[in-house]
Write a protein that holds these residues in place. Structure first.
Motif, PDB file in Angstrom:
ATOM      1  N   PHE A   1       0.829  -1.213   0.000  1.00 25.39           N
ATOM      2  CA  PHE A   1       0.000   0.000   0.000  1.00 25.39           C
ATOM      3  C   PHE A   1       0.861   1.261   0.000  1.00 25.39           C
ATOM      4  CE2 PHE A   1      -2.081   3.468   2.328  1.00 25.39           C
ATOM      5  CZ  PHE A   1      -3.226   3.648   1.551  1.00 25.39           C
ATOM      6  N   ASN A   2       1.877   1.314   0.856  1.00 25.53           N
ATOM      7  CA  ASN A   2       2.720   2.510   0.926  1.00 25.53           C
ATOM      8  C   ASN A   2       3.535   2.688  -0.349  1.00 25.53           C
ATOM      9  OD1 ASN A   2       3.919   4.808   2.410  1.00 25.53           O
ATOM     10  ND2 ASN A   2       5.785   3.575   2.298  1.00 25.53           N
ATOM     11  N   ILE A   3       4.073   1.591  -0.869  1.00 24.92           N
ATOM     12  CA  ILE A   3       4.896   1.677  -2.082  1.00 24.92           C
ATOM     13  C   ILE A   3       4.068   2.161  -3.264  1.00 24.92           C
ATOM     14  CG2 ILE A   3       6.197   0.346  -3.779  1.00 24.92           C
ATOM     15  CD1 ILE A   3       7.108  -1.459  -1.465  1.00 24.92           C
ATOM     16  N   LEU A   4       2.889   1.563  -3.459  1.00 27.79           N
ATOM     17  CA  LEU A   4       2.058   1.935  -4.599  1.00 27.79           C
ATOM     18  C   LEU A   4       1.502   3.354  -4.446  1.00 27.79           C
ATOM     19  CD1 LEU A   4       0.118  -1.403  -5.246  1.00 27.79           C
ATOM     20  CD2 LEU A   4       2.150  -0.524  -6.419  1.00 27.79           C
ATOM     21  N   SER A   5       1.138   3.740  -3.227  1.00 30.69           N
ATOM     22  CA  SER A   5       0.653   5.101  -2.982  1.00 30.69           C
ATOM     23  C   SER A   5       1.765   6.117  -3.242  1.00 30.69           C
ATOM     24  CB  SER A   5       0.147   5.239  -1.547  1.00 30.69           C
ATOM     25  OG  SER A   5      -0.937   4.380  -1.307  1.00 30.69           O
ATOM     26  N   PHE A   6       2.967   5.778  -2.803  1.00 28.93           N
ATOM     27  CA  PHE A   6       4.127   6.649  -3.017  1.00 28.93           C
ATOM     28  C   PHE A   6       4.384   6.857  -4.511  1.00 28.93           C
ATOM     29  CE2 PHE A   6       8.652   6.907  -3.980  1.00 28.93           C
ATOM     30  CZ  PHE A   6       9.035   8.029  -3.253  1.00 28.93           C
ATOM     31  N   LEU A   7       4.373   5.768  -5.269  1.00 20.94           N
ATOM     32  CA  LEU A   7       4.646   5.860  -6.703  1.00 20.94           C
ATOM     33  C   LEU A   7       3.531   6.605  -7.432  1.00 20.94           C
ATOM     34  CD1 LEU A   7       6.019   2.256  -7.359  1.00 20.94           C
ATOM     35  CD2 LEU A   7       7.337   4.379  -7.229  1.00 20.94           C
ATOM     36  N   ARG A   8       2.291   6.362  -7.041  1.00 17.44           N
ATOM     37  CA  ARG A   8       1.161   7.011  -7.689  1.00 17.44           C
ATOM     38  C   ARG A   8       1.233   8.532  -7.508  1.00 17.44           C
ATOM     39  NH1 ARG A   8      -3.278   4.441  -9.020  1.00 17.44           N
ATOM     40  NH2 ARG A   8      -2.901   2.808  -7.461  1.00 17.44           N
TER      41      ARG A   8
ATOM     42  N   ILE B   1      -1.077   3.339 -12.864  1.00 13.68           N
ATOM     43  CA  ILE B   1      -0.970   3.896 -14.218  1.00 13.68           C
ATOM     44  C   ILE B   1      -0.109   5.156 -14.253  1.00 13.68           C
ATOM     45  CG2 ILE B   1      -2.306   5.012 -16.065  1.00 13.68           C
ATOM     46  CD1 ILE B   1      -4.479   2.926 -15.606  1.00 13.68           C
ATOM     47  N   PRO B   2      -0.224   6.085 -13.280  1.00 13.15           N
ATOM     48  CA  PRO B   2       0.667   7.254 -13.306  1.00 13.15           C
ATOM     49  C   PRO B   2       2.147   6.878 -13.269  1.00 13.15           C
ATOM     50  CG  PRO B   2      -1.145   7.652 -11.804  1.00 13.15           C
ATOM     51  CD  PRO B   2      -1.228   6.206 -12.195  1.00 13.15           C
ATOM     52  N   ALA B   3       2.477   5.816 -12.537  1.00 12.71           N
ATOM     53  CA  ALA B   3       3.871   5.369 -12.485  1.00 12.71           C
ATOM     54  C   ALA B   3       4.311   4.811 -13.835  1.00 12.71           C
ATOM     55  CB  ALA B   3       4.041   4.314 -11.394  1.00 12.71           C
ATOM     56  N   TRP B   4       3.416   4.078 -14.514  1.00  8.31           N
ATOM     57  CA  TRP B   4       3.726   3.601 -15.867  1.00  8.31           C
ATOM     58  C   TRP B   4       3.984   4.773 -16.806  1.00  8.31           C
ATOM     59  CZ3 TRP B   4       5.319  -0.992 -16.868  1.00  8.31           C
ATOM     60  CH2 TRP B   4       4.814  -2.119 -16.213  1.00  8.31           C
TER      61      TRP B   4
ATOM     62  N   GLY C   1      16.762  11.711  -7.898  1.00  3.65           N
ATOM     63  CA  GLY C   1      16.565  12.886  -7.055  1.00  3.65           C
ATOM     64  C   GLY C   1      15.111  13.085  -6.680  1.00  3.65           C
ATOM     65  N   ALA C   2      14.203  12.876  -7.649  1.00  3.76           N
ATOM     66  CA  ALA C   2      12.765  13.015  -7.367  1.00  3.76           C
ATOM     67  C   ALA C   2      12.303  11.968  -6.347  1.00  3.76           C
ATOM     68  CB  ALA C   2      11.967  12.891  -8.663  1.00  3.76           C
ATOM     69  N   LEU C   3      12.771  10.739  -6.513  1.00  2.00           N
ATOM     70  CA  LEU C   3      12.407   9.683  -5.573  1.00  2.00           C
ATOM     71  C   LEU C   3      12.998   9.945  -4.189  1.00  2.00           C
ATOM     72  CD1 LEU C   3      12.852   6.510  -7.827  1.00  2.00           C
ATOM     73  CD2 LEU C   3      10.708   7.613  -7.148  1.00  2.00           C
ATOM     74  N   LEU C   4      14.223  10.474  -4.164  1.00  2.00           N
ATOM     75  CA  LEU C   4      14.878  10.772  -2.892  1.00  2.00           C
ATOM     76  C   LEU C   4      14.081  11.807  -2.098  1.00  2.00           C
ATOM     77  CD1 LEU C   4      17.360  10.499  -1.018  1.00  2.00           C
ATOM     78  CD2 LEU C   4      18.428  12.327  -2.338  1.00  2.00           C
TER      79      LEU C   4
ATOM     80  N   ASN D   1       7.966  11.150   2.745  1.00  2.00           N
ATOM     81  CA  ASN D   1       7.274   9.943   3.168  1.00  2.00           C
ATOM     82  C   ASN D   1       7.726   9.534   4.568  1.00  2.00           C
ATOM     83  OD1 ASN D   1       7.112   6.483   2.435  1.00  2.00           O
ATOM     84  ND2 ASN D   1       5.345   7.826   2.457  1.00  2.00           N
ATOM     85  N   ILE D   2       9.018   9.628   4.822  1.00  2.00           N
ATOM     86  CA  ILE D   2       9.558   9.308   6.146  1.00  2.00           C
ATOM     87  C   ILE D   2       9.044  10.297   7.189  1.00  2.00           C
ATOM     88  CG2 ILE D   2      11.699   9.374   7.506  1.00  2.00           C
ATOM     89  CD1 ILE D   2      13.082   7.967   5.184  1.00  2.00           C
ATOM     90  N   LEU D   3       8.973  11.580   6.827  1.00  2.00           N
ATOM     91  CA  LEU D   3       8.440  12.569   7.758  1.00  2.00           C
ATOM     92  C   LEU D   3       6.990  12.257   8.134  1.00  2.00           C
ATOM     93  CD1 LEU D   3       9.891  15.909   6.318  1.00  2.00           C
ATOM     94  CD2 LEU D   3      10.569  14.732   8.410  1.00  2.00           C
ATOM     95  N   ASN D   4       6.216  11.786   7.164  1.00  2.00           N
ATOM     96  CA  ASN D   4       4.829  11.399   7.455  1.00  2.00           C
ATOM     97  C   ASN D   4       4.782  10.228   8.436  1.00  2.00           C
ATOM     98  OD1 ASN D   4       3.688  13.352   5.795  1.00  2.00           O
ATOM     99  ND2 ASN D   4       3.715  12.020   3.987  1.00  2.00           N
ATOM    100  N   PHE D   5       5.683   9.254   8.269  1.00  2.00           N
ATOM    101  CA  PHE D   5       5.731   8.130   9.193  1.00  2.00           C
ATOM    102  C   PHE D   5       6.138   8.589  10.593  1.00  2.00           C
ATOM    103  CE2 PHE D   5       5.490   5.290   5.561  1.00  2.00           C
ATOM    104  CZ  PHE D   5       4.890   4.159   6.094  1.00  2.00           C
TER     105      PHE D   5
END
Length: 334
Positions: A47-54, A172-175, A279-282, A288-292
């Motif tokens: 869930f977190n991985i797919l939400s992050f990528l989307r 789909i946005p990640a694709w 860089g964008a993923l970083l 994402n870490i701040l949210n956790f």
């Protein structure tokens, strides 16, 4: 054996500060992922991985367009405003057909990109001033079209599939972002256009003397940046179910930070598509870490702090980059 080791060392040793920075972004990315996996129970959950990528696909797209602009020695401050305006256009057209919403948002972004390119190449206005003006104009246009409120999209035409659905278990946005980056890599590394872009970044006058079509190349680069910002706007509207005329504030900072973190010099003439994605993923993982951390109750940062952190992060990276450039100039005897 010694000869083999020497050859391997030359192959895998960074040749410049830019190469070192590009390698560093992936090391930092791996380190953050490891940190998150060890500290948070659900960090690597599907869930977190797919939400992050989307969600971060939008930022990856505008960072890609920004990368090519910066490689030419320019800047595009309008990308966030263009994404917001395009989201409104896409939402307004979505009731007619999903393709109408998609093409309308893309066209809106492309038009602003072409305007940016025209102002920079034909009117000889500095990119900072030109794109600052179009940024203000795009925000104003989006607010006018939306009547200063969010515009709901149509759920009956399939428009929301673009931002909310998956394909083969992947958002789909990640694709879309993956395809865009593959095309960007091919353009930069395997096509003459990529070499022309880097040559212009090294010096427009020199590029002109070499017989390169500088104005045409710059026009194409700014048009691509606008087009990708428009695509991000379409995803924004589709993903959240509404055109957002007040969104996009600070997105240009995210894009610039992603590019410079990936080792691309703000002065132009060098760059990497892959490192820009890194860089964008970083940056996305940082938030994402701040949210956790917020969820653990260790810290409590509002969404407004993201802009503070983003701006501070960009400042630190630019300062470090300036230091690397000075060292490189001294080493080359300049």
């Amino acid at each position: 054996m010694n000869a083999i080791l020497k050859t391997a060392a030359k192959t895998f040793t960074p040749k410049s500060s830019g190469d070192l920075a590009r390698l560093g972004v992936f090391v930092a990315l791996a380190g953050l992922i490891l940190f998150g996996a060890l500290r948070y129970d659900n960090f690597l959950s599907p869930f977190n991985i797919l939400s992050f990528l989307r969600y971060n696909s939008m930022f990856a797209l505008i960072a890609l367009g920004m990368a090519f602009v910066i490689m030419t020695g320019g800047i595009d401050l309008s990308v966030g405003a263009v994404a917001a305006m395009s989201s409104v256009v896409a939402a307004l057209l979505s009731p007619y057909h999903w393709f109408a919403g998609l093409s309308g948002g893309l066209a809106a972004g492309l038009v602003v990109g072409l305007i940016n390119g025209f102002i920079v190449t034909k009117m000889r206005i500095q990119p900072f001033i030109a794109t600052l003006a179009t940024m203000l104009a795009a925000y104003g246009t989006g607010l006018l079209l939306a009547d200063n409120q969010s515009v709901s999209v149509s759920y009956d035409t399939g428009f929301t599939i673009i931002g909310q659905d998956d394909f083969l278990g992947f958002p789909i946005p990640a694709w879309i972002a993956i395809v865009a980056y593959i095309v960007g890599w091919i353009v930069l590394e395997r096509r003459a256009l990529g070499r022309h872009i880097l040559a212009i970044g090294d010096g427009e006058a020199t590029a002109s003397l070499m017989g390169l079509k500088v104005d045409r190349t710059l026009l194409a680069v700014y048009a691509a940046s606008g087009f990708l910002a428009g695509l991000a706007g379409v995803i924004l509207a589709s993903q959240f179910g509404a055109g957002q005329p007040t969104e996009g504030v600070g997105w240009e900072l995210f894009a610039i930070a992603s590019v410079v973190v990936g080792g691309t010099l703000l002065t132009g003439g060098s760059g990497s598509v892959g490192a820009t994605l890194g860089g964008a993923l970083l940056l996305g993982i940082v938030f994402n870490i701040l949210n956790f951390e917020n969820g653990l109750g260790v810290i409590s940062l509002s969404a407004y702090w993201q802009s503070v952190i983003r701006g501070s992060f960009l400042l630190v990276v630019v300062i470090l980059q300036a230091g690397l450039v000075k060292k490189q100039d001294k080493a080359s005897g300049m």
